[in-house]
Design an enzyme around this catalytic site. Sequence first.
Site, PDB file in Angstrom:
ATOM      1  N   ASP A  77      -7.074   2.852  -3.015  1.00  0.00           N
ATOM      2  CA  ASP A  77      -7.936   2.893  -1.881  1.00  0.00           C
ATOM      3  C   ASP A  77      -8.263   4.473  -1.564  1.00  0.00           C
ATOM      4  OD1 ASP A  77      -8.858   2.575   0.672  1.00  0.00           O
ATOM      5  OD2 ASP A  77      -7.247   1.828   1.761  1.00  0.00           O
ATOM      6  N   GLU A 105     -11.075   0.421  -3.210  1.00  0.00           N
ATOM      7  CA  GLU A 105     -11.380   0.001  -1.912  1.00  0.00           C
ATOM      8  C   GLU A 105     -11.879   1.295  -1.204  1.00  0.00           C
ATOM      9  OE1 GLU A 105      -7.815  -1.075   0.152  1.00  0.00           O
ATOM     10  OE2 GLU A 105      -8.569  -1.239   2.035  1.00  0.00           O
ATOM     11  N   LYS A 114      -3.153   5.184  -2.612  1.00  0.00           N
ATOM     12  CA  LYS A 114      -4.109   5.849  -1.790  1.00  0.00           C
ATOM     13  C   LYS A 114      -4.649   7.002  -2.915  1.00  0.00           C
ATOM     14  CE  LYS A 114      -4.099   3.775   2.072  1.00  0.00           C
ATOM     15  NZ  LYS A 114      -5.222   3.352   2.816  1.00  0.00           N
ATOM     16  N   LYS A 157      -1.207  -1.098  -4.395  1.00  0.00           N
ATOM     17  CA  LYS A 157      -2.257  -0.115  -4.035  1.00  0.00           C
ATOM     18  C   LYS A 157      -1.834   0.959  -3.646  1.00  0.00           C
ATOM     19  CE  LYS A 157      -4.594   0.099   0.260  1.00  0.00           C
ATOM     20  NZ  LYS A 157      -5.287  -0.600   1.316  1.00  0.00           N
ATOM     21  N   SER A 184       0.719  -1.138   0.021  1.00  0.00           N
ATOM     22  CA  SER A 184       0.008  -0.087   0.093  1.00  0.00           C
ATOM     23  C   SER A 184       0.875   1.387  -0.043  1.00  0.00           C
ATOM     24  CB  SER A 184      -0.904   0.046   1.436  1.00  0.00           C
ATOM     25  OG  SER A 184      -1.587   1.253   1.377  1.00  0.00           O
ATOM     26  N   GLY A 189      -3.802  -3.920   6.354  1.00  0.00           N
ATOM     27  CA  GLY A 189      -2.883  -3.559   7.171  1.00  0.00           C
ATOM     28  C   GLY A 189      -3.038  -2.435   7.794  1.00  0.00           C
ATOM     29  N   ASP A 215     -13.609  -2.137   3.282  1.00  0.00           N
ATOM     30  CA  ASP A 215     -12.693  -2.209   4.311  1.00  0.00           C
ATOM     31  C   ASP A 215     -13.194  -1.494   5.701  1.00  0.00           C
ATOM     32  OD1 ASP A 215     -10.636  -1.536   6.360  1.00  0.00           O
ATOM     33  OD2 ASP A 215      -9.373  -0.443   4.843  1.00  0.00           O
ATOM     34  N   LYS A 226      -9.390  -6.936   8.196  1.00  0.00           N
ATOM     35  CA  LYS A 226      -8.382  -6.461   9.357  1.00  0.00           C
ATOM     36  C   LYS A 226      -8.671  -7.076  10.696  1.00  0.00           C
ATOM     37  CE  LYS A 226      -7.115  -2.232   6.931  1.00  0.00           C
ATOM     38  NZ  LYS A 226      -7.437  -0.727   6.940  1.00  0.00           N
TER      39      LYS A 226
HETATM   40  O1  OSB Z   1      -7.269   1.862   4.676  1.00  0.00           O
HETATM   41  O2  OSB Z   1      -5.859   0.157   4.530  1.00  0.00           O
HETATM   42  C1  OSB Z   1      -6.140   1.034   4.900  1.00  0.00           C
HETATM   43  C2  OSB Z   1      -2.944   2.313   6.772  1.00  0.00           C
HETATM   44  C3  OSB Z   1      -3.602   2.884   7.723  1.00  0.00           C
HETATM   45  C4  OSB Z   1      -5.058   2.928   7.922  1.00  0.00           C
HETATM   46  C5  OSB Z   1      -5.890   2.390   6.962  1.00  0.00           C
HETATM   47  C6  OSB Z   1      -4.989   1.812   5.746  1.00  0.00           C
HETATM   48  C7  OSB Z   1      -3.836   1.608   5.801  1.00  0.00           C
HETATM   49  C8  OSB Z   1      -3.191   1.211   4.602  1.00  0.00           C
HETATM   50  C9  OSB Z   1      -1.590   0.517   4.976  1.00  0.00           C
HETATM   51  O3  OSB Z   1      -3.337   1.094   3.490  1.00  0.00           O
HETATM   52  C10 OSB Z   1      -1.538  -0.784   5.183  1.00  0.00           C
HETATM   53  C11 OSB Z   1      -0.011  -1.252   5.606  1.00  0.00           C
HETATM   54  O4  OSB Z   1       0.815  -1.000   4.981  1.00  0.00           O
HETATM   55  O5  OSB Z   1      -0.108  -1.513   6.800  1.00  0.00           O
HETATM   56 MG    MG Z   2      -8.261   0.461   3.160  1.00  0.00          MG
END
Ligand code: OSB
Ligand code: MG
Length: 369
Positions: free
Chosen positions: A188, A213, A163, A161, A135, A290, A238, A262
């Site tokens: 995402d 996402e 953001k 992925k 991510s 994550g 999510d 998660k």
């Molecule tokens: O939306 O998946 C998410 C990190 C913090 C809060 C929300 C998210 C995320 C990530 C990071 O996308 C995932 C990771 O590398 O741990």
């Molecule tokens: Mg997410």
Amino acid sequence: MKISHVELLELQLPLVSFFETSFGRTTARRIVLVRVEAEGLTGWGEVTCGEKPFYSYETPETAWHILRDLLIPSALAQPWNEACELAAAFRPIRGHNMAKAALENAVWDIEAQAKGVSIAKLLGGELQEIPCGVSIGIQNSVDQLLEKIERELAAGYQRIKVKIKPGWDAAILEKIRNRFPTIRLMADANSAYSLADIEHLKSFDRFGLMMIEQPLGWDDLVDHARLQRQLKTPVCLDESIHGPDDARKAIELGSGKIINIKLGRVGGYTSARRLHDVCRSAGIPVWCGGMLESGIGRAHNIAMSALPGFTLPGDVSASRRYWTEDIIQPEVTVTARGTIRVPDGPGLGFAPDLRRIEKACVRREAFKH
Ligand code: OSB
Ligand code: MG
């Protein structure tokens, strides 16, 4: 199994580089760990919430309160046969899933050690290697983002992925697709859009994303269903899935075609496994999300990802992407094929590094039977 001691520890851990989502930038993590002792064994869990209530309403302070005043007293009050009984005992407390997960998962670690198996095995996990993606947060420039993608692909990661948020979306996806036309790519939004953006979101279909996402409300299932009916790109949920019941409703409504699981958000292994089972019988693929976890939370994510329904690459990646020094031994590493091997030693399969934990610890509180 009689729990004799529980300890809460708060760590302050700086990230190797900032991580930015539609709700803000994180440069360091405040991580609450739960250490449980029972029958001479020690188990560990991690509270995965952010410092501020932007992803969910939980924070390190709310988790500390719920653990200290409600969950830990309940766990110490009576003996347990299996970790899943804690999930049932915690059910009357509404929400606070990340606090619950940290304690329940630490007890799974102990139960697995007592039975001489890995947590993955105890859960019913089958995969020996899990497929991994990364991510990548919002960057200061598109060039920086393209460079990061290049580096992660070279390291072997199976999907990327990124953001997105209004103003950092179609143009950057276009540039990524021009440079990497065939990679497995997804985006995402962390709830940055509304149904008013539907035409804009529909235009993303041209990028051939594996999924988008959580584009809409953090607690929404209805608008996502309306959006999914108009999108070719699969919607992945999510934030709005907190357990097996939410998954059942989302599937019934058609709110998405994929679910990110998660451990913290859904309240621990017992809920995560049921949610996985609901999705599997409905033919909904799942993957492990994550929360910028330390090694403890990361190791739990690896164990869960061994369940057979985790068919898509998750956001579980190498320790070094987050930490100069992770707090487990060995640190999590990724193979050249973009996989993590699931350890088969008893319990978590990674040893907490007590020296590093002490070094990062800024607050602690101990509880006894
Ligand atoms: O939306 O998946 C998410 C990190 C913090 C809060 C929300 C998210 C995320 C990530 C990071 O996308 C995932 C990771 O590398 O741990
Ligand atoms: Mg997410």
